[in-house]
Structures are given as structure tokens and as C-alpha cells.
Design a protein around this motif. Structure first.
Motif: not given
Lengths: 429, 429
Positions: A5, A8, A26, A44-45, A137-138, A141, A145, B152, B155-157, B203-204
Motif C-alpha cells: 500500500k 490510505w 475491503w 481503516r481510514e 477505536f482509532t 488510541s 497517546k 505510532y 500508523r499502528f493503533v 489493520e495495524r
């Protein structure tokens, strides 16, 4: 092998016009208008429209289109084109397509309908593909942070304390037993005693991790396994740690407000945008106000969600209630004059999301408070012993992370803020 | 009420000459030379010498001095003076002193002697005042920060998955049972299956949290409760996640090397300074080399600590072993040609600190690998079902956080890297 990829979906903008990109995700939607076909790709984005045209799109890609199902996993290489018609003003014309996995028809609708919570939790890993869940959930996270950045800035050190313990933290009985080799141990309900002990060495500590309460009541705001943000600091009072918690609250509100537009798109209305302060309301004042509003509350009573909601009218979406009656708080809470205590709760959107206090740092006082509550100091000897060897004055808080998310996103059930909730009747998936 | 700390001891430098400061901490050492008296004050960050002089120091401060014991908790206001004699070229002349708590003689020596590990762990909260421990655990927090920053950046959550589960992740039997209301559940040995499922939505993902293994053997490198850094990413191969892990490794080495001088002061010799790359060594090459060095190792054997140490001579302090025989790896590991697998271990200082692989993302392959290992796919139905609904190709790793600290700080027992270790015979404090 499929290519990596490069972007995003959220990064595909009209400014990329003419550029080649590789996307992965997907199949959200398929539309076949004959000579023109569309795939809406989700990652995801967000989403991007892939446009296939007879004559323009390679034959093998058109052929693959006819075999696609919703939720098939694809990677696509294509060229970005700015477009007046496409959503978000941009579309991608595929030059190559890889189908990496096929999907059967889903066991629940993630596109238009919102099935009941029980069904959704039963198929949670599939339900999480829902854009609303991806947003929750994003953002969670990101909130983590922000919390850590404030705590690092205040020179707190991140620690991990054991979750398998031998005695109850607060003397209560609601613990889950664990068979630890030849003996019975328990799951920790809070890192309270450990974090207090650690102020004698590391001074300022925080921990973000699971906590367990074997409470049998099953409400919208309770879980039996939850994520607790615990902080404790030597040479600080409850006012000082409220300063820290206020900073966290302001940062979290700001972070959420940045995503307000995107959240609204997926049906979430966060409670407020930025806030400049978190008022500190004395317990006595809160009780007086509530009485004035007609609530049957007497001095010494705990406040409930309904009352805490009512107080928002006066104090805004986030406020502290301070100086609770000592009898309402655990044994390790420092007293102040008039049977009150150096304690506080942080209330956001009517929900109690955090509790804290100055703690007692002298052994004799601590033993006295235990006895007042019918606790036997002998059972806490290994904890009390540490107070003999240089325990500093200290203060801290415990913040329920899942409740915080529930409160700021205005969700109606804490289970919406947990990937795989554990409650009275639910221990899988 | 005592005043707030304005500085940490480490911030007291000759440049502050003439400035008033407030420090807080513990009495490390007392020296009475008659007209001149010294207090060495310790806080989390280091030491400062407080100098008391008859005629210069207020009477009440001199009086308090005579009652002080080691480890008493004090706050001091004083004036900084550059000094040619004092350690670090600086001392503080107190103008006011608060004794906030008294300490009894400690149950173990934290000043000069190093008692045996069992004694130290028995009095762990006191033992943690030892400067060596303060260094280990403040650095641990910094390492965590570095790890998260890399993740981060990619782009991992950050996620949290439940630690109370109903089935074994890998089919093994070494689980701690938990009495969860009316049923028996278990403590999670790894978030493996959850994190894999989450790649189909978020995803991540990464998680840093406790993991439990009810293994009965008690070694220097095993714990029954440990902190695991787990990451998993859709549309990545094992080479891609090794890139991520290599970035983490380099960042951690750099962070540690910055503190090399301070670590050496407290008796810790970290293994290396900065590194520019982490070589990827094929399993076959490693076996050949070890055979060449006289080790009795055959293709298909796992490597032990001794062998992994021997390979440092060739590959440096940190290297990957890649493409292990499939039979050595769990059922969810993707195969490659010749009975090998797309898998790897990260070895630092001879210790296996992380393991990872490309995972199988097709249900039929996964079931076949289960059967090969004598596992019944029916027991994993709720996990396998998720693979029907659009599971992307994915890869990841599990990194033992406590082992990582043990390895980079060159500690001889993983218990030195854990605040309150849990092992076969230890469940308190």
C-alpha cells in the motif's frame, strides 16, 4: 505477490490527480451500471471510489470485478483522477487488481442496519469493520497517546504492576480467584497499593492496564474487566494531581474536537469541543445545589448519574467534585476538617470517570482508618510495613479509560468503547 | 504545609549558583564533622549534597539535623552554591527543612551491600530505592516510549484485548484457571488470535500488556506473568514487520546508549551503543555456522541461549534468525518452500526477545496446520469463523518487554527488570 500500500484512502485527494497509487482494503460496495462499474473500497481510514470503464480498464480487472463480493480483501493499483461527480471529488481508475481473500456473506449487516448489541458483540470482530467502530477505536488510541504525553511531560514513569495478587486492595470481597499452581490467588482490582508504594522510590508513576471487579450487577457503565489509568505522585497533594488530570481532560477534549466532523459522519456526536477549565466544586456546594433542584440528597450520600448530569447545567461538561465526606472514601484517603477528605471525582458528561485523593502516608493514621472501616491491619501488614521506611506524602488518581471514551463520545453503553467486553454473562469472544 | 519541589537533584548544576531551590527526597547519607554537617539527599534522578554550617545555617535546621535518620523523607529550601570540593561541583545551603516522614532502620542494605535476590524481592518496595533499580525502571519507561513512537509512526493503533478468555490460544495446556462467576475461564497467554482478528478491521494494531504462562519451570529468563508487546499488521509480510522491529531495536539501542555513563555509575554495563542494522540470518546458515563451531545442532532443532550467544561473534549484539522449520512454529505460521516458514526470532545479547511471522490468512490452510499438530479445528471455531469474512494477509510479532530490558542492560536475571515478579514460587509482594 501483491504490492505494498502506498496510501490510505483518506490520503487520496484531488491534489494527487494523475498519480499512481496502491490501496488495500475491503469491498464496501459494488455497483454495475454496464459500461461503468464502481467498487467502493474501505480501509481503516475511510473510503475511495474505484471506477472501471470498458475500453479504459484492463480486461482482467473487469473480469475480476464480476467475481467480487462485499468484504473481499483487495489490493488495487491505479491512477487518481479528480472528479466533479465522485464523492470527495476524487476517484481511482484501477490498472491492476489482486483479490487476496474471499468473504462469505456476513453474519450481520455492517452497511445500513445496526443490529442489536448482543448480536454485534457475538460477531465482534466482524462488527468492528463498521466505520463507526473504526472511528471509536482509532480515536481511543489517540486519546491514550494524549494521556501519556501529559504524564510524560509531568515526569511520570510508566510502570507495570502484577495483576495476580494475594490480598484484596481495599478489603472488599469482589475478586476473581485464580488457581496459581498450588495456591489460590486473585485478579487485581486496582494497582492502588503498588502505585502508592512506588512513590517511595520512583516518585511519580503511572500504569495503564487491566483491572478486575467480580461485581455481579450488570449495568451500562460497568464491566468486569476494564482498562484503568492509574497515576500516583510523591510530594503532591490532591490539588496538584487534579492539575494533571485537568490537563489530560483539556487535551482529550481538544483531540476529540479535532475529529468532530468525521465522528458526526459515522453517527457520533461528541459532547463538547474545547474547554478552558474544569471547575472544582465542593461536595457541600453540590449537595446544596441538588437540594435546591429538588433532588433527595443528604450530606453523606454519594451522588448518582442523574444528579451528576443535572450539575452539568451549572458546571459544564467536565467538572470535579472535591472534598467528599471521609466515610464515602477508601481507608487510604487523607482526612481534612469536618469529617471531609482531600478527595475528588472527575465527572464528564454526567459519568464518574476518575477518582483521586491525597493519600495517608503515616502508618498509624492508616491503621486507624482501617479499623474504622472494620478492616484488620494485620491482613495488610506487607503493605503497611513499607510505610515504616520513608513513605513520602503522595496523591493520585484512577481513571476508567473505557468510561472516559464513553463519556466524551456520548456513547450510551461502555461496551461500545471496548473491543471485546467482559461482563456478568459474557466471556467470549 | 511544605512547598512544592522546584527541581530534581539532577537539575542542580553550578550554573544555578546563587539561586533558591526547593528539593524533596530521602536522606541517603548523614555526616557530622562538628561545625560542618552534610546531608546527601536522594530523589529519583540522583543526589545532591546539602551543607549545614554553624553560623550560616538557621538554628532550627541544625536542630532537625540531629534527629534525622537515613531514608527520612525531607523537603528542603536552600541556596545553590558552586563548589570545588563537593561532588558534581555543586552544593545546597538549606534555609529551611521539613521532615515529612520518619524511617525506621531498613530491613536490607540499599547503600553499599547488595543482598541476595530473594531478600531483595521480599522487600521489593524498599529495594527499589536502590539507585540501580531507579535507573533500570526509569529507563524501562523511556524504552516503552520509544517503542510506541515507532509504532505510532507506522500508523499502528493501540488496543486492549481481554486477558480473561475461554480457550487456549495455541492449544497448549499451560494456562492459569480463573473462576469467572459460574464458569471456569483462563488467563490469556497471548493476544495472538485477537490481534490477528483485528487486522480485518483496524489493520495495524499493537498492545502492550500482561500475558500469563503457567509453566512450572523456573529459570532466569522465564516469568509466569510478563509484559508482552504485540503488533500485527494487515497487508504486511514478515519482512515488513521485521523492518518495524528493526526500527524499534535501533531506537532502543540509541536510547540506552544515551544513558551509558549514568548506567555505569550504578553498576550496569549495557551491551552496546548505537547499531546501524540488524542482520537477517537464514536458519540454515545459523545451523551450518553452529555446526562449524562444534555445536551438536541438527536441522529442525531449536537454538538455545548458548548457541544464540555464540552467533553474536558473527552477527553482532542484535540479529534476526529467519525462515525457521515450520515444525518449530505455531499452527498459524505461513509456510514457505522446503518445510520452512515465513518466521523469525529477534535475538539480542543471546536472548530471544521477540518472535514473529507472516500468518496464514486462509481458513482451509489454517485448519490443515491445526490438524498436523493434533489440534481440533472445532475448538477454534469462533476464531476460524472470522476468517470467512474477509481476513487480509497479515504479519506480526510478540516482543517480551522484560526480556528486552534484561538483554539490552545485560542483566543476569529477568527478575531484575520487573518491579514485582511472579514466578513458580513467588506471588507476593
Amino acid at each position: 505477490m501483491y504490492p505494498r500500500k502506498t496510501h490510505w484512502t483518506s490520503e487520496i485527494t484531488p491534489e494527487l490527480h494523475g498519480k499512481e497509487v496502491v490501496l488495500g482494503g475491503w469491498v464496501w460496495e459494488l455497483r454495475d451500471l454496464g459500461k461503468v462499474k464502481f467498487i467502493v473500497l474501505r480501509d481503516r481510514e475511510g473510503f475511495v471510489q474505484l471506477t472501471l470503464k470498458a475500453g479504459k480498464t484492463p480486461e482482467q480487472v473487469l473480469k475480476l470485478f464480476s467475481e467480487l463480493n462485499r468484504e473481499d480483501v483487495i489490493v488495487v493499483r491505479g491512477v487518481v483522477e479528480a472528479s466533479k461527480i465522485a464523492k470527495r471529488g476524487v476517484e481511482v481508475f484501477p490498472t491492476d487488481l489482486w483479490v487476496l481473500n474471499k468473504a462469505k456473506p456476513l453474519p450481520l449487516d455492517i452497511w445500513s442496519d445496526t443490529p442489536d448489541l448482543a448480536t454485534r458483540l457475538r460477531w465482534r470482530s466482524v462488527d468492528l469493520k463498521r466505520p463507526r467502530n473504526l472511528a471509536v477505536f482509532t480515536l481511543s488510541s489517540e486519546v491514550l497517546k494524549e494521556i501519556r504525553q501529559v504524564l510524560y511531560g509531568e515526569r511520570f514513569v510508566e510502570v507495570f504492576t502484577p495483576k495476580i495478587i494475594v490480598t484484596s486492595t481495599e478489603g472488599g470481597a469482589e475478586l476473581f480467584p485464580v488457581l496459581y499452581f498450588e495456591r489460590v490467588a486473585y485478579l487485581s482490582q486496582s494497582p492502588q497499593l503498588y502505585k502508592e508504594q512506588l512513590t517511595a522510590s520512583l516518585e511519580r508513576v503511572f500504569e495503564i492496564g487491566p483491572a478486575y471487579r467480580a461485581e455481579k450487577h450488570n449495568t451500562d457503565y460497568h464491566l468486569n474487566e476494564f482498562i484503568s489509568v492509574d497515576a500516583e505522585a510523591a510530594f503532591m497533594s490532591y490539588q496538584d494531581v487534579m492539575d494533571v488530570l485537568e490537563k489530560i481532560t483539556r487535551r482529550v477534549f481538544t483531540a476529540v474536537s479535532k475529529h468532530e466532523a468525521k465522528l458526526k459522519e459515522v453517527g457520533i456526536t461528541p459532547i463538547a469541543s474545547e474547554i478552558s477549565e474544569v471547575p472544582r466544586v465542593d461536595y457541600d456546594e453540590a449537595v446544596d445545589r441538588l437540594s435546591g433542584m429538588g433532588y433527595a440528597v443528604r450530606w453523606g450520600d454519594d451522588l448518582n448519574v442523574e444528579m451528576q448530569r443535572a450539575l452539568m447545567k451549572h458546571y459544564g461538561p467536565a467538572y470535579f467534585i472535591v472534598n467528599y465526606p471521609a466515610s464515602l472514601r477508601p481507608f487510604y484517603t487523607k482526612r481534612r476538617e469536618g469529617d471531609k477528605s482531600e478527595s475528588y471525582d472527575l465527572i464528564i458528561n454526567g459519568i464518574e470517570v476518575a477518582s483521586g485523593a491525597t493519600r495517608i502516608h503515616r502508618r498509624d493514621e492508616l491503621e486507624e482508618e482501617m479499623r474504622k472501616r472494620g478492616l484488620d491491619p494485620k491482613l495488610f501488614e506487607s503493605h503497611l510495613a513499607v510505610f515504616d521506611y520513608g513513605m513520602p506524602p503522595h496523591a493520585g488518581f484512577g481513571l476508567g479509560f473505557n468510561r472516559l471514551i464513553t463519556a466524551v463520545l456520548n456513547l450510551d453503553n461502555v461496551r461500545h468503547a471496548v473491543l471485546y467486553p467482559r461482563d456478568r454473562y459474557r466471556v467470549e469472544p
